[in-house]
Design an enzyme around this catalytic site. Structure first.
Site, PDB file in Angstrom:
ATOM      1  N   ASP A 172       0.869  -1.174   0.000  1.00  0.00           N
ATOM      2  CA  ASP A 172       0.000   0.000   0.000  1.00  0.00           C
ATOM      3  C   ASP A 172       0.907   1.225   0.000  1.00  0.00           C
ATOM      4  O   ASP A 172       2.095   1.127   0.297  1.00  0.00           O
ATOM      5  CB  ASP A 172      -0.916   0.005   1.237  1.00  0.00           C
ATOM      6  N   SER A 173       0.305   2.388  -0.272  1.00  0.00           N
ATOM      7  CA  SER A 173       1.065   3.633  -0.184  1.00  0.00           C
ATOM      8  C   SER A 173       1.484   3.892   1.257  1.00  0.00           C
ATOM      9  O   SER A 173       2.305   4.777   1.500  1.00  0.00           O
ATOM     10  CB  SER A 173       0.189   4.796  -0.655  1.00  0.00           C
ATOM     11  N   TYR A 178      -0.582   8.612  -2.313  1.00  0.00           N
ATOM     12  CA  TYR A 178      -0.514   8.389  -3.762  1.00  0.00           C
ATOM     13  C   TYR A 178      -1.653   9.149  -4.460  1.00  0.00           C
ATOM     14  O   TYR A 178      -1.593   9.399  -5.650  1.00  0.00           O
ATOM     15  CB  TYR A 178      -0.698   6.903  -4.095  1.00  0.00           C
ATOM     16  N   GLY A 179      -2.693   9.434  -3.697  1.00  0.00           N
ATOM     17  CA  GLY A 179      -3.952   9.934  -4.271  1.00  0.00           C
ATOM     18  C   GLY A 179      -3.846  11.197  -5.099  1.00  0.00           C
ATOM     19  O   GLY A 179      -4.680  11.451  -5.951  1.00  0.00           O
ATOM     20  N   CYS A 198      -4.425  -1.141  -2.146  1.00  0.00           N
ATOM     21  CA  CYS A 198      -4.549   0.306  -2.315  1.00  0.00           C
ATOM     22  C   CYS A 198      -5.451   0.541  -3.520  1.00  0.00           C
ATOM     23  O   CYS A 198      -5.144   0.082  -4.628  1.00  0.00           O
ATOM     24  CB  CYS A 198      -3.148   0.878  -2.567  1.00  0.00           C
ATOM     25  N   ASN A 199      -6.563   1.232  -3.299  1.00  0.00           N
ATOM     26  CA  ASN A 199      -7.493   1.516  -4.403  1.00  0.00           C
ATOM     27  C   ASN A 199      -6.820   2.384  -5.468  1.00  0.00           C
ATOM     28  O   ASN A 199      -7.042   2.199  -6.666  1.00  0.00           O
ATOM     29  CB  ASN A 199      -8.723   2.260  -3.882  1.00  0.00           C
ATOM     30  N   THR A 200      -6.014   3.336  -5.019  1.00  0.00           N
ATOM     31  CA  THR A 200      -5.384   4.273  -5.959  1.00  0.00           C
ATOM     32  C   THR A 200      -4.395   3.540  -6.860  1.00  0.00           C
ATOM     33  O   THR A 200      -4.365   3.756  -8.078  1.00  0.00           O
ATOM     34  CB  THR A 200      -4.665   5.391  -5.172  1.00  0.00           C
ATOM     35  N   GLU A 213      -1.748   8.574   8.468  1.00  0.00           N
ATOM     36  CA  GLU A 213      -0.312   8.217   8.448  1.00  0.00           C
ATOM     37  C   GLU A 213       0.430   8.838   9.640  1.00  0.00           C
ATOM     38  O   GLU A 213       1.418   8.301  10.115  1.00  0.00           O
ATOM     39  CB  GLU A 213       0.339   8.696   7.139  1.00  0.00           C
ATOM     40  N   CYS A 259     -10.956   3.760   0.024  1.00  0.00           N
ATOM     41  CA  CYS A 259      -9.511   3.871   0.261  1.00  0.00           C
ATOM     42  C   CYS A 259      -9.214   2.971   1.455  1.00  0.00           C
ATOM     43  O   CYS A 259      -9.981   2.971   2.431  1.00  0.00           O
ATOM     44  CB  CYS A 259      -9.165   5.330   0.575  1.00  0.00           C
ATOM     45  N   THR A 260      -8.138   2.199   1.362  1.00  0.00           N
ATOM     46  CA  THR A 260      -7.899   1.203   2.416  1.00  0.00           C
ATOM     47  C   THR A 260      -7.500   1.822   3.758  1.00  0.00           C
ATOM     48  O   THR A 260      -7.478   1.138   4.779  1.00  0.00           O
ATOM     49  CB  THR A 260      -6.834   0.184   1.969  1.00  0.00           C
ATOM     50  N   HIS A 261      -7.192   3.109   3.750  1.00  0.00           N
ATOM     51  CA  HIS A 261      -6.938   3.786   5.034  1.00  0.00           C
ATOM     52  C   HIS A 261      -8.258   4.043   5.795  1.00  0.00           C
ATOM     53  O   HIS A 261      -8.256   4.162   7.017  1.00  0.00           O
ATOM     54  CB  HIS A 261      -6.267   5.144   4.802  1.00  0.00           C
TER      55      HIS A 261
HETATM   56  N1  DGL Z   1      -4.674   3.275   0.781  1.00  0.00           N
HETATM   57  C1  DGL Z   1      -4.668   4.052  -0.440  1.00  0.00           C
HETATM   58  C2  DGL Z   1      -5.964   3.766  -1.217  1.00  0.00           C
HETATM   59  O1  DGL Z   1      -6.628   2.762  -0.971  1.00  0.00           O
HETATM   60  C3  DGL Z   1      -4.377   5.456  -0.058  1.00  0.00           C
HETATM   61  C4  DGL Z   1      -4.139   6.345  -1.166  1.00  0.00           C
HETATM   62  C5  DGL Z   1      -3.158   7.451  -0.951  1.00  0.00           C
HETATM   63  O2  DGL Z   1      -2.008   7.163  -0.583  1.00  0.00           O
HETATM   64  O3  DGL Z   1      -3.540   8.575  -1.236  1.00  0.00           O
HETATM   65  O4  DGL Z   1      -6.347   4.480  -2.132  1.00  0.00           O
END
Ligand code: DGL
Length: 266
Positions: free
Chosen positions: A13-14, A45-46, A76-78, A154, A186-188
């Protein structure tokens, strides 16, 4: 062959958000070893371009392949919505991705209005556009970029006034429009469920894709004859992070598993 079968499941993940997916995978496949990579130094990453997201996803994949991962879960969805096509075309290992659960939400909603909270990178992706175009025309989707939420998570600032202010700002238009389901894209964001429920007073259904990703991981392992055969040893779980490990350790502290968290630069 047994070396591959008993190799770890790789997850990246990011940052630390993908641990919400790791938890689901570990709960469904408790005997599998895992390696988790948190690219927190590059989070979020978004807001990055598709090219940057592909570059980082490639780097993360190669790190996990060097650690012998038998399958890679892009938690990570992104990264999934921007890079999974490239990853699948480039590497032989099976990839599991995660996308916002708008389809399940569209089947649950009574008001026919669903909210989706996700990153700009996810909402602007071709894959998201394609998935949302397949929904029934009578479903209205209210999209909201969760700018700033990943940074706060984070930094370990989940239960803070800053978080409440941002969440209220993002959720109010959805609630005013009578959305009865909100997709956590988003997984966060599963780490915000408590904070969101406080704001909505439990009046909306929060939907994420974590369990579905774990089920799909199991299915793909079975289909590729990659289910582990070890029965005796306790599974081991290695977490790598390229920033301070404090917040990651804190998020994993209640997990009863054989966990090791290491800081390293990559
Ligand atoms: N966990 C990432 C997701 O699911 C976070 C994206 C990010 O880093 O902006 O999209």
């Amino acid at each position: 062959m047994s070396k591959i079968i008993n190799s770890p499941i790789g997850i990246f993940d990011s940052g630390i958000g993908g641990t919400s997916i790791w938890k689901e995978i570990h709960s469904l496949l408790p005997n599998d070893d895992t390696i988790y990579l948190a690219d927190s130094i590059n989070a979020p990453y978004g807001q990055k371009s598709k090219e940057e997201i592909i570059y980082l996803s490639k780097k993360n994949t190669e790190f996990l392949l060097n650690k012998n991962a038998k399958i890679i879960v892009v938690a990570c969805n992104t990264a999934t919505t921007n890079a999974i096509k490239y990853l699948r075309e480039t590497y032989k290992v099976p990839f599991i991705g995660i996308e916002p659960a708008i389809k399940p939400a569209s089947l649950q909603t009574q008001s026919k209005i669903i909210g989706i909270l996700a990153t700009k990178g996810t909402l602007n992706s071709e894959l998201f556009e394609k998935t949302s175009s397949l929904l029934d025309n009578n479903i209205k989707i209210i999209e909201q970029v969760g700018e700033g939420l990943v940074d706060l998570i984070e930094n370990g600032q989940i239960n803070t006034p800053e978080m409440t202010i941002l969440l209220k700002k993002y959720l109010t238009p959805m609630l005013d429009a009578k959305a009865d389901c909100i997709v956590l894209g988003c997984t966060h964001y599963p780490y915000l469920i408590e904070a969101i429920n406080k704001i909505t007073n439990h009046t909306v259904n929060l939907i994420d894709s974590g369990e579905a990703v774990a089920r799909q991981t199991k299915k793909v392992l079975e289909l590729n004859s990659l289910m582990h055969t070890q029965t005796k040893k306790t599974a081991s779980h290695l977490f790598y992070i390229n920033k301070s490990k404090t917040v990651l350790e804190n998020i994993l502290k209640d997990t009863k598993a054989n966990i090791k968290v290491e800081e390293l630069s990559f």
